[in-house]
Scaffold this motif. Structure first.
Motif, PDB file in Angstrom:
ATOM      1  N   SER A   1     -13.833   4.262   1.746  1.00  0.00           N
ATOM      2  CA  SER A   1     -13.482   5.508   2.355  1.00  0.00           C
ATOM      3  C   SER A   1     -14.112   6.109   3.437  1.00  0.00           C
ATOM      4  N   LEU A   2     -15.476   5.896   3.548  1.00  0.00           N
ATOM      5  CA  LEU A   2     -16.412   6.489   4.461  1.00  0.00           C
ATOM      6  C   LEU A   2     -16.187   5.551   5.901  1.00  0.00           C
ATOM      7  N   THR A   3     -15.991   4.317   5.837  1.00  0.00           N
ATOM      8  CA  THR A   3     -15.550   3.785   6.983  1.00  0.00           C
ATOM      9  C   THR A   3     -14.197   4.091   7.448  1.00  0.00           C
ATOM     10  N   LEU A   4     -13.355   4.421   6.767  1.00  0.00           N
ATOM     11  CA  LEU A   4     -11.842   4.921   6.913  1.00  0.00           C
ATOM     12  C   LEU A   4     -11.997   6.369   7.642  1.00  0.00           C
ATOM     13  N   MET A   5     -12.789   7.323   7.153  1.00  0.00           N
ATOM     14  CA  MET A   5     -12.926   8.466   7.506  1.00  0.00           C
ATOM     15  C   MET A   5     -13.559   8.296   8.949  1.00  0.00           C
ATOM     16  N   ASN A   6     -14.541   7.675   9.184  1.00  0.00           N
ATOM     17  CA  ASN A   6     -15.208   7.733  10.430  1.00  0.00           C
ATOM     18  C   ASN A   6     -14.189   7.120  11.703  1.00  0.00           C
ATOM     19  N   ILE A   7     -13.379   6.273  11.099  1.00  0.00           N
ATOM     20  CA  ILE A   7     -12.306   5.342  12.245  1.00  0.00           C
ATOM     21  C   ILE A   7     -11.241   6.582  12.418  1.00  0.00           C
ATOM     22  N   PHE A   8     -10.825   7.416  11.550  1.00  0.00           N
ATOM     23  CA  PHE A   8      -9.633   8.336  11.595  1.00  0.00           C
ATOM     24  C   PHE A   8     -10.164   9.367  12.466  1.00  0.00           C
TER      25      PHE A   8
ATOM     26  N   SER B   1      -8.990   2.405  -2.227  1.00  0.00           N
ATOM     27  CA  SER B   1      -8.723   1.662  -3.564  1.00  0.00           C
ATOM     28  C   SER B   1      -7.760   0.689  -3.360  1.00  0.00           C
ATOM     29  N   GLN B   2      -7.166   0.436  -2.432  1.00  0.00           N
ATOM     30  CA  GLN B   2      -6.117  -0.420  -2.268  1.00  0.00           C
ATOM     31  C   GLN B   2      -6.448  -1.764  -1.248  1.00  0.00           C
ATOM     32  N   ILE B   3      -7.380  -1.417  -0.592  1.00  0.00           N
ATOM     33  CA  ILE B   3      -7.678  -2.208   0.651  1.00  0.00           C
ATOM     34  C   ILE B   3      -9.320  -2.447   0.937  1.00  0.00           C
ATOM     35  N   GLU B   4      -9.857  -3.490   1.486  1.00  0.00           N
ATOM     36  CA  GLU B   4     -11.179  -3.669   1.552  1.00  0.00           C
ATOM     37  C   GLU B   4     -11.972  -2.553   1.995  1.00  0.00           C
ATOM     38  N   PRO B   5     -11.601  -2.010   3.319  1.00  0.00           N
ATOM     39  CA  PRO B   5     -12.624  -1.014   3.882  1.00  0.00           C
ATOM     40  C   PRO B   5     -12.747   0.184   3.112  1.00  0.00           C
TER      41      PRO B   5
ATOM     42  N   LEU C   1       0.662  -1.215   0.064  1.00  0.00           N
ATOM     43  CA  LEU C   1       0.072   0.033   0.021  1.00  0.00           C
ATOM     44  C   LEU C   1       0.940   1.359  -0.202  1.00  0.00           C
ATOM     45  N   ALA C   2       0.825   2.032  -0.843  1.00  0.00           N
ATOM     46  CA  ALA C   2       1.514   3.433  -1.200  1.00  0.00           C
ATOM     47  C   ALA C   2       0.536   4.359  -1.399  1.00  0.00           C
ATOM     48  N   PHE C   3       1.060   5.451  -0.544  1.00  0.00           N
ATOM     49  CA  PHE C   3       0.375   6.878  -0.577  1.00  0.00           C
ATOM     50  C   PHE C   3       1.306   7.996  -0.378  1.00  0.00           C
ATOM     51  N   ASN C   4       1.280   9.055  -1.305  1.00  0.00           N
ATOM     52  CA  ASN C   4       1.820  10.344  -1.160  1.00  0.00           C
ATOM     53  C   ASN C   4       1.190  11.281  -1.717  1.00  0.00           C
ATOM     54  N   ASN C   5       1.481  12.670  -1.480  1.00  0.00           N
ATOM     55  CA  ASN C   5       1.094  13.935  -2.097  1.00  0.00           C
ATOM     56  C   ASN C   5      -0.371  13.948  -2.181  1.00  0.00           C
ATOM     57  N   GLN C   6      -1.082  13.768  -1.009  1.00  0.00           N
ATOM     58  CA  GLN C   6      -2.269  13.588  -0.928  1.00  0.00           C
ATOM     59  C   GLN C   6      -2.782  15.018  -0.406  1.00  0.00           C
ATOM     60  N   GLU C   7      -3.873  15.768  -0.768  1.00  0.00           N
ATOM     61  CA  GLU C   7      -4.005  16.991  -0.315  1.00  0.00           C
ATOM     62  C   GLU C   7      -4.792  17.350   1.057  1.00  0.00           C
ATOM     63  N   ARG C   8      -5.950  16.269   1.256  1.00  0.00           N
ATOM     64  CA  ARG C   8      -6.878  16.249   2.253  1.00  0.00           C
ATOM     65  C   ARG C   8      -6.866  14.827   2.840  1.00  0.00           C
ATOM     66  N   LEU C   9      -7.466  14.869   4.175  1.00  0.00           N
ATOM     67  CA  LEU C   9      -7.756  13.432   4.839  1.00  0.00           C
ATOM     68  C   LEU C   9      -8.863  12.637   3.818  1.00  0.00           C
ATOM     69  N   GLU C  10      -9.626  13.351   2.974  1.00  0.00           N
ATOM     70  CA  GLU C  10     -10.658  12.652   2.198  1.00  0.00           C
ATOM     71  C   GLU C  10      -9.999  12.035   1.022  1.00  0.00           C
ATOM     72  N   ASN C  11      -9.144  12.976   0.572  1.00  0.00           N
ATOM     73  CA  ASN C  11      -8.437  12.186  -0.529  1.00  0.00           C
ATOM     74  C   ASN C  11      -7.717  10.973  -0.241  1.00  0.00           C
ATOM     75  N   PHE C  12      -6.866  11.375   0.701  1.00  0.00           N
ATOM     76  CA  PHE C  12      -5.906  10.037   1.513  1.00  0.00           C
ATOM     77  C   PHE C  12      -7.061   8.892   1.462  1.00  0.00           C
ATOM     78  N   ALA C  13      -8.241   8.968   2.335  1.00  0.00           N
ATOM     79  CA  ALA C  13      -9.112   7.987   2.369  1.00  0.00           C
ATOM     80  C   ALA C  13      -9.628   7.176   1.205  1.00  0.00           C
ATOM     81  N   GLN C  14      -9.929   8.063   0.398  1.00  0.00           N
ATOM     82  CA  GLN C  14     -10.244   7.511  -1.032  1.00  0.00           C
ATOM     83  C   GLN C  14      -8.983   6.744  -1.837  1.00  0.00           C
ATOM     84  N   ARG C  15      -7.757   7.152  -1.715  1.00  0.00           N
ATOM     85  CA  ARG C  15      -6.787   6.619  -2.275  1.00  0.00           C
ATOM     86  C   ARG C  15      -6.474   5.145  -1.570  1.00  0.00           C
TER      87      ARG C  15
END
Length: 346
Positions: free
Chosen positions: A132-139, A126-130, A109-123
């Motif tokens: 983006s909404l579930t990720l945002m809620n847990i973050f 796209s690579q794991i099962e949960p 799983l790779a990530f960089n250069n994301q502008e916001r938490l929302e963009n990060f969650a979407q990124r």
């Protein structure tokens, strides 16, 4: 004698039958049983899937499902279905396919250069099962934020750009826990001491690094830019960072896809906690995910007397620095004249 002969004949027939059956069985188990053209494919089995679900998932990849099922039943797979990401290679037989379905393959799983938490969650989603909404809620879980000294606005500092090995079916909570562990590992005693030397907490250092990251793509220049902002903070001057104004505009418009190439004079008066022309000090959260070079620039800034800088028209991508306002005004006019000549609008 006839009895003996009959027994011998029966034995031969039985052995022949067994050999034929064994041959058929071997063919069922060890002959090719894939139907995809690629050299390899990944098969994803969601959490909670049943054996019947798995068979439907495998239909596009398995040539003969009856042969697969025969081996799966003999190896007790239907009772031991596991979620995850599984690798099939072209030409696998049924035995190999069942074996592959027991071996969960991690994701890089790779990530960089994301502008916001929302963009990060979407990124990440796209690579794991949960999702983006579930990720945002847990973050943004209030208990987690309080325990770790974060807020809704600054929790994004927790994510250090890197490549991480995780299982595709990792839960959102376990992923978050892995990230906070990586965050604490990054902020070693040495880095903590460097941040403190600059008068910053790790959260503040990351927020400043996000501004440095956005100011320049030239990694060799970032320590000098960091030095300017640190000088301003010590003097109680506003940072006056254009990238924070751009972020504030995007946040106001709720449109982070828009491309803003130029900040105009009227933009500097926008009421936003992210507008560092109006607000003294750092904004409440990062304006991007800074990379490691931007973080290191803040922790190891260049020592100098500069408190101004603007884009250079002679060295594209770099900046001109000044210690006094008159010097800066000369540089700023030169840049303003050039950009006007280029006809750059918003």
């Amino acid at each position: 004698m006839n009895l003996k002969k009959n027994i011998t004949i029966a034995s031969v027939v039985l052995i022949s039958g067994l050999l034929i059956y064994g041959g058929i069985l071997a063919n069922q188990i060890f002959s090719k049983n894939t139907k995809f053209s690629q050299n390899e494919v990944y098969v994803f089995v969601p959490t909670g899937s049943t054996y019947e679900d798995v068979k439907k998932i495998l239909e596009p990849f398995v040539e003969n499902m009856n042969r697969f099922e025969m081996v799966a039943n003999k190896r007790s797979y239907p009772e031991n279905v596991k979620p995850g990401r599984f690798l099939f290679t072209k030409g696998m037989n049924s035995y190999e396919l069942v074996k592959a379905m027991r071996s969960n393959v991690p994701v890089k799983l790779a990530f960089n250069n994301q502008e916001r938490l929302e963009n990060f969650a979407q990124r990440v989603s796209s690579q794991i099962e949960p999702d983006s909404l579930t990720l945002m809620n847990i973050f943004k879980d209030s208990v987690f934020l309080k325990e770790n000294g974060f807020t809704d606005e600054n929790v994004f500092v927790m994510f250090i750009p890197n490549t991480h090995e995780v299982y595709w079916n990792i839960t959102a909570e376990k992923f978050r826990d892995k990230m906070i562990k990586e965050y604490h590992n990054f902020w070693s005693k040495e880095r903590m001491a460097k941040a403190e030397k600059q008068g910053l907490t790790p959260v503040e250092a990351t927020i400043l690094a996000s501004i440095v990251h956005k100011e320049s793509v030239k990694k060799d220049e970032r320590p000098r830019i960091a030095g300017v902002y640190l000088n301003r903070l010590r003097l109680g001057m506003p940072l006056q960072a254009d990238p924070t104004v751009i972020f504030a505009i995007k946040k106001k418009d709720n449109d982070f896809d828009q491309v803003i190439k130029r900040v105009f004079y009227n933009d500097l008066f926008l009421n936003s906690p992210y507008n560092t022309y109006k607000v003294i000090g750092l904004p409440p959260g990062p304006i991007a995910m800074p990379d490691i070079t931007a973080l290191d620039a803040v922790l190891n800034p260049e020592k100098h007397d500069f408190i101004y800088f603007c884009a250079s028209v002679d060295r594209f991508g770099y900046h001109e620095f000044a210690a006094t306002l008159p010097e800066h005004n000369v540089n700023a006019k030169k840049y303003s004249d050039w950009i006007n000549s280029q006809g750059v609008a918003r």
